[in-house]
Design an enzyme around this catalytic site. Structure first.
Site, PDB file in Angstrom:
ATOM      1  N   SER A1001       0.799  -1.224   0.000  1.00 54.55           N
ATOM      2  CA  SER A1001       0.000   0.000   0.000  1.00 54.55           C
ATOM      3  C   SER A1001       0.830   1.271   0.000  1.00 54.55           C
ATOM      4  O   SER A1001       0.264   2.370   0.022  1.00 54.55           O
ATOM      5  CB  SER A1001      -0.932   0.014   1.224  1.00 54.55           C
ATOM      6  OG  SER A1001      -0.173   0.024   2.421  1.00 54.55           O
ATOM      7  N   LYS A1044      -5.785   3.732   9.300  1.00 52.42           N
ATOM      8  CA  LYS A1044      -4.884   4.683   8.649  1.00 52.42           C
ATOM      9  C   LYS A1044      -5.419   6.111   8.757  1.00 52.42           C
ATOM     10  O   LYS A1044      -4.653   7.058   8.919  1.00 52.42           O
ATOM     11  CB  LYS A1044      -4.690   4.288   7.181  1.00 52.42           C
ATOM     12  CG  LYS A1044      -3.926   2.985   7.003  1.00 52.42           C
ATOM     13  CD  LYS A1044      -3.807   2.601   5.543  1.00 52.42           C
ATOM     14  CE  LYS A1044      -3.035   1.288   5.384  1.00 52.42           C
ATOM     15  NZ  LYS A1044      -2.911   0.884   3.965  1.00 52.42           N
TER      16      LYS A1044
END
Length: 1135
Positions: A1001, A1044
């Site tokens: 990611s 996140k």
């Protein structure tokens, strides 16, 4: 067969009849440098020659020779036959030769007979051993006599028929060289038999040959290393130098062909002077040098040449007794004259070397040169010796009264003494005292080495005293154990009698009948299924036919006990009220709206169906977010019994499925134990740490959970111990995990996942104010005290001390604040307020007084511990109302120290080449910065390279390579004039290299970092991004967007770039998390480029780095070369 039964001298006795003659090998002119050599006299039959000898002359050595045959021929006892004429002639020739040489050897015969000591008797341990000694034999060649060397003696003795008999076997008083055998654990003492094991093949062969040659003597020396096991001495440092001279009385195989057991009898103490190692040569070995000087040298020389045809390797093949008699030989005048003549005529002197152990040198054994250890003279009537002897005898008597085995040992020793009184011989008494006592090898060796009898007695007495004290303690322990056993037996006997009396009176039924009735009563109250009821009745019938003393009785009883303690058909009344469930969840947890909604949906379905069976929930989230406590809240909301067990690190399937009943101490699995504890069929069972389950040689517990957590199978769960189907479909299973990556896929497929993300700052604030601070204050004893933790202090703790996803660390810090406050209060209060007397109860004061009297170490439990303890020793101290404590953000560091985090993010202003990414970890989300730098200055001649660091795992390494390739393609398409990547040496790094990093990611973050470096453009520090990048620029979906986003907010980000495929996850985020953050969904990297580089100047970007990458002119190159030469010359001059 005992040694000595078929030795040659026995055969000679059988075949000799009444006519025999003795031979002596003494020589009238034999002078020995250190020892006088002689042999024992053995009669020779003159009428019969054994059948085994066809040539009698070959069985005898020359009268002047010192070589004795040691052949191992064995003769059979047969009826004597008539001697042939040839044999008679040979015998007559031998007699005439003996008569001629009689005068030559007469003097030495007399001298030797006069000096020979009285032979030491063979030990009285057994006739076979005494007869087996071949020490006194004059040869073991199988012939009727060992030598003809004693012809003169034979002439004297044949005149009297009464002296024609065997001389009693004797042990040589001096034996200068023996084969040494090391022993371990305990030394040997004279007069005490010992059995030793020998495993070395060479030592075994050498010992057998020594026995057959009539030299069954060895030296036994104690090894210094107790754990050593060897039969050969390699160095004198391995053993003690004082040992015993031993006679081997018998030897026989033991434990196979490569091991024998030898019975040895020690005769005297000896001291090792030097060692002939196995296979080596001893330059100082004792050699008997015989100087033969006869009155008629020619006659002796002729006899030697005629009668000594043996080879050199047969020399020393003797059965000898070495006596130090050099001084005694000089007593004879005739001998002195002959010696003087021998000195005048050295050319007529015959010198021969006799080594009695020379035949052993062909074996890999250890030979040692020894000398006898002479005892110091002593007086038996000395008061000290008499006192020591008396005390040893008294200790023997005391030990004999305590220890039956020791009594027999002392009795055997007393009967073996010829004097009849053990105190008459202090030497033997001292040795026996050491032999009868245990001790360290060094302690036992000291009496052996001591030449002083008084010291031996003293050391033996010390060892005996130690044994006596040990025997007393052992006797006391035995008596205590016997008394306890007798007491228990008496109690058992009386209890059985009492039971019998009560049964006869009808006051009590048999215990087994009462037990069976109790099981039936329990079973009647339960709704057992038919299959279980059948098993119960079978086991109950079995119990009625088993005797209570049988081991199977307890096994069946325990099984029935478990079977009747499971709540068959018993369920608790559930509460499916939505309002009640919401109140319970809000009271226990703040926030977590999506989790609470999922639980309320679950309860609503249960209200409509009437049950919530068939559901397995799994809470997944970082540590400290309340997964376990939520499970407990669900149980309280549903009014179910709660049972928790952890499977983290579990490696045994039996913990889930139970043990088989055949094992000792077998138990059912944890699920059956949960049913027994909760006493209901529908409890809530929390299986904690399901992602950390182990796997070992006892099976795979995760596979065992498949049956347990499968709604289609757990309605007939089979436990190994119960071995009957148990319905677990009504049990509500809730599992917890930090991550799903380590959970097996089949198991994960059976569970419904509920994800719990971390808390943001405002949620932490609310949790701290409502739950953590009050609980910590009460735990610190400040519940009623005026101690206030202000809100700005909690905010300071959250922002600068506790940035993790959960609240566990925040709870620890708040508890630390209150503990510091409690310490400060106690230190500031007057002494009369905090005095110990005011805090102790009356019972506590009494216990304190008893504790002060106790002087034992704290590691040991006091014998008076009952008086030093009490149920409630103290009372709580009331804090005065005058105490006021305020904890603010200004004085917070006085309680918890300086701040850990001094800024919201790593970079307040990011330089070119630095981008902020977002990562998911087990602790929640975290900000992950990616840094790119230029390793060397750009020039026309530099070559491109790419380096990456930061403890990156394989997937992330691939992401860096993809990002690097994609960044080059972007520069080539958008800014073809920028040749940065064609000459740049780029280094990409992810900070915190100690933390492993993996996952795809970070692709767009890495590409943005390298493009920022190539375009020399700084990025906005409030932009965070996450997304997987392909080589074509497609941005792919990622996971953990909630965590996140929380991390981005914690790091002060205002814009979050994420893949468009995660738009649904973004919309589901609570508003309090998204507050103040702008979400930017992207599908291609071009969208990301437009966000991070909004005002890029294309002309500037194309012309960037052109001056650095310009090709230098010829003049510039020459100037640069001259500058390099000047620099080199400067370096050389400085050097």
């Amino acid at each position: 067969m005992l040694y000595g039964q078929n030795l040659p001298w026995r055969i000679v006795v059988r075949g000799s009849s009444n006519a025999s003659r003795s031979y002596s090998t003494s020589s009238s002119t034999t002078r020995i440098s250190r020892c006088l050599y002689s042999t024992t006299k053995i009669p020779l039959s003159r009428r019969r020659i054994p059948n085994g000898l066809s040539n009698p002359s070959s069985a005898f050595a020359s009268s002047t020779s010192r070589d004795f045959s040691t052949a191992t021929s064995r003769w059979k006892e047969k009826v004597p036959h008539e001697v042939t004429e040839e044999a008679k002639e040979e015998e007559e020739s031998e007699e005439s030769r003996e008569e001629k040489e009689a005068d030559v050897f007469e003097d030495v015969e007399n001298a030797s007979d006069a000096k020979t000591k009285a032979p030491e008797p063979i030990p009285s341990g057994g006739a076979a051993e005494a007869k087996g000694s071949a020490a006194g034999l004059s040869g073991s060649s199988g012939g009727p006599a060992g030598s003809e060397g004693g012809g003169g003696s034979g002439r004297k003795k044949k005149a009297s028929s009464t002296e024609r008999a065997l001389t009693k076997p004797v042990v040589p008083d001096v034996f200068p060289q023996v084969m040494a055998i090391p022993i371990s654990k305990r030394p040997l003492f004279p007069g005490h038999y010992k059995v030793i094991n020998i495993k070395d093949p060479d030592v075994i062969k050498a010992l057998y040959e020594a026995i057959k040659r009539g030299q069954p003597y060895i030296g036994a020396f104690l090894l210094k290393n107790e754990n050593a096991d060897q039969d050969v001495i390699q160095s004198m440092d391995e053993v003690y130098d004082v040992g015993t001279f031993c006679q081997v009385t018998s030897a026989f195989p033991h434990g196979g062909e490569n091991s024998i057991q030898a019975v040895i009898y020690p005769h005297r103490r000896i001291k090792m002077t030097s060692l002939v190692p196995p296979g080596g040569k001893d330059a100082e070995s004792t050699v008997a040098e015989v100087e033969v000087v006869a009155e008629n040298p020619s006659k002796i020389k002729e006899a030697v040449e005629e009668e000594s045809p043996e080879k050199d390797d047969k020399q020393g093949d003797v059965v000898a007794s070495f006596e130090e008699a050099a001084a005694d030989v000089t007593k004879t005048d005739a001998k002195e004259d002959k010696a003087a003549k021998a000195e005048k005529t050295p050319k007529d002197k015959q010198v021969r070397h006799l080594e009695p152990t020379s035949f052993l040198k062909k074996y890999n054994v250890s030979l040692v040169n020894v000398e006898n250890l002479v005892e110091e003279p002593f007086d038996k009537k000395d008061p000290t010796i008499r006192a020591l002897v008396s005390e040893i005898v008294n200790v023997f008597k005391d030990l004999s009264r305590i220890n039956q085995g020791f009594r027999d040992h002392v009795a055997a020793f007393s009967t073996s003494q010829t004097a009849g009184n053990v105190s008459e011989d202090p030497v033997k008494l001292a040795d026996f005292a050491v032999v009868a006592s245990p001790g360290d090898p060094q302690e036992l060796q000291e009496p052996l080495e001591s030449p002083n009898v008084e010291q031996r007695l003293h050391k033996g007495l010390i060892l005996l005293k130690k044994e006596y004290l040990s025997a007393q303690l052992q006797n006391k322990i035995n008596k205590d154990v016997e008394s306890k056993i007798q007491k228990r037996q008496r109690e058992y006997f009386l209890m059985e009698q009492m039971k019998g009396i009560r049964r006869e009176l009808g006051l009590e039924s048999d215990g087994k009948d009462k037990l069976i009735e109790s099981f039936k009563e329990k079973a009647n109250k339960l709704a057992m299924p038919d299959a279980v009821k059948r098993v119960f009745e079978e086991e109950l019938s079995k119990l009625g036919h088993i005797e209570p003393a049988a081991s199977e009785f307890n096994v069946t009883r325990n099984y029935l006990d478990w079977l009747t303690q499971i709540p068959w058909g018993q369920r608790s009344a559930e509460n499916f009220g939505i309002q009640h469930a919401m109140k319970v969840l809000d009271d226990d947890h703040h926030g977590l709206k999506d989790v609470k909604d999922r639980i309320l949906e679950f309860i609503a379905v249960g209200k409509l169906r009437g049950t919530v069976e068939g559901k397995i929930l799994c809470m997944v989230g970082p540590p400290g977010v309340g997964k376990t406590s939520i499970g407990k809240s669900i149980a309280r909301a549903l009014n179910r019994q709660y049972y928790r067990f952890s499977v983290g690190g579990l490696t045994d399937v039996a913990e889930i499925k139970g043990h088989r009943r055949t094992y000792v101490g077998a138990l059912p699995g944890r699920i059956i134990q949960a049913l027994k504890k909760c006493q209901t069929e529908n409890p809530l069972v929390l299986i904690d740490e399901v992602d950390k389950i182990g796997r070992g040689h006892h099976g795979d517990p995760s596979s065992a959970l498949l049956e347990l957590l499968d709604p289609e199978q757990n309605n007939s769960f089979l436990d190994h111990y119960l071995d009957v189907p148990v319905d677990l479909s009504k049990v509500l299973f809730v599992c917890t995990a930090n991550m799903t990556d380590t959970i097996p896929r089949p198991l994960l497929d059976r569970m419904e996942m509920i994800e719990l993300s971390g808390y943001v700052a405002d949620e932490k604030m609310a949790i701290a104010e409502r739950y953590l601070a009050p609980a910590a204050k009460d735990l610190s004893g400040l519940k009623d005290a005026d101690v206030i933790l202000e809100k700005n202090a909690i905010a300071e703790l959250i922002n600068k001390y506790c940035r993790e996803s959960g609240v566990r660390n925040l709870k620890k810090q708040i508890e630390k604040v209150y503990r510091k406050a409690a310490l400060k209060i106690i230190q500031d209060l007057p002494d009369d307020v905090v005095a110990e007397d005011r805090s102790l109860t009356d019972e506590g004061k009494a216990a304190m007084v008893e504790s002060e009297k106790d002087l034992t170490d704290v590691k040991e439990t006091s014998e008076n511990i009952q008086n030093e303890t009490t149920e409630k020793p103290r009372i709580a101290l009331q804090v005065p109302d005058s105490v006021h404590v305020r904890i603010t953000d200004e004085n917070l560091k006085d309680y918890v120290g300086p701040p850990i985090f001094t800024s919201d993010r790593l970079y307040d202003t990011t330089p070119a080449g630095v981008a902020m990414g977002l990562a998911w970890t087990q602790m929640g989300g975290a900000a992950l910065y990616v840094e790119s730098i230029l390793e060397t200055a750009l020039s026309h001649s530099t070559r491109p390279s790419f380096e990456r660091t930061g403890n990156l795992k394989p997937v992330m390494k691939e992401s860096t390579q993809i990002a690097y390739s994609f960044a080059k393609s972007v520069m080539a398409r958008r800014f073809p004039g920028n040749k940065f990547f064609e000459h740049a040496r780029v280094h990409l790094h992810c900070p915190e290299g100690a933390v492993q990093k993996d996952g795809p990611s970070a692709g767009i973050t890495m590409a943005t970092s390298m493009l920022s470096l190539a375009l020399d453009e700084k990025l906005d520090p409030t932009i965070a991004m996450t997304g997987e990048l392909t080589v074509t620029g497609k941005v792919l979906r990622i996971g953990g967007l909630r965590e996140k986003t929380v991390a981005a907010r914690r790091a002060g980000a205002k814009t979050v770039i994420f893949p468009r495929d995660n738009i649904s996850d973004w919309l589901e985020l609570p508003q309090n998390i998204k507050e103040g953050i702008e979400g930017k969904p992207v599908e291609w990297y071009s969208d990301v480029f437009d966000v991070v580089f909004p005002n890029i100047d294309t002309a500037r970007a194309n012309s960037l780095w052109k001056s650095e990458l310009r090709k230098p002119t010829k003049a510039e190159r020459e100037a640069e070369e001259r500058d390099e030469e000047d620099r080199d010359e400067g370096y050389l001059s400085n050097a």
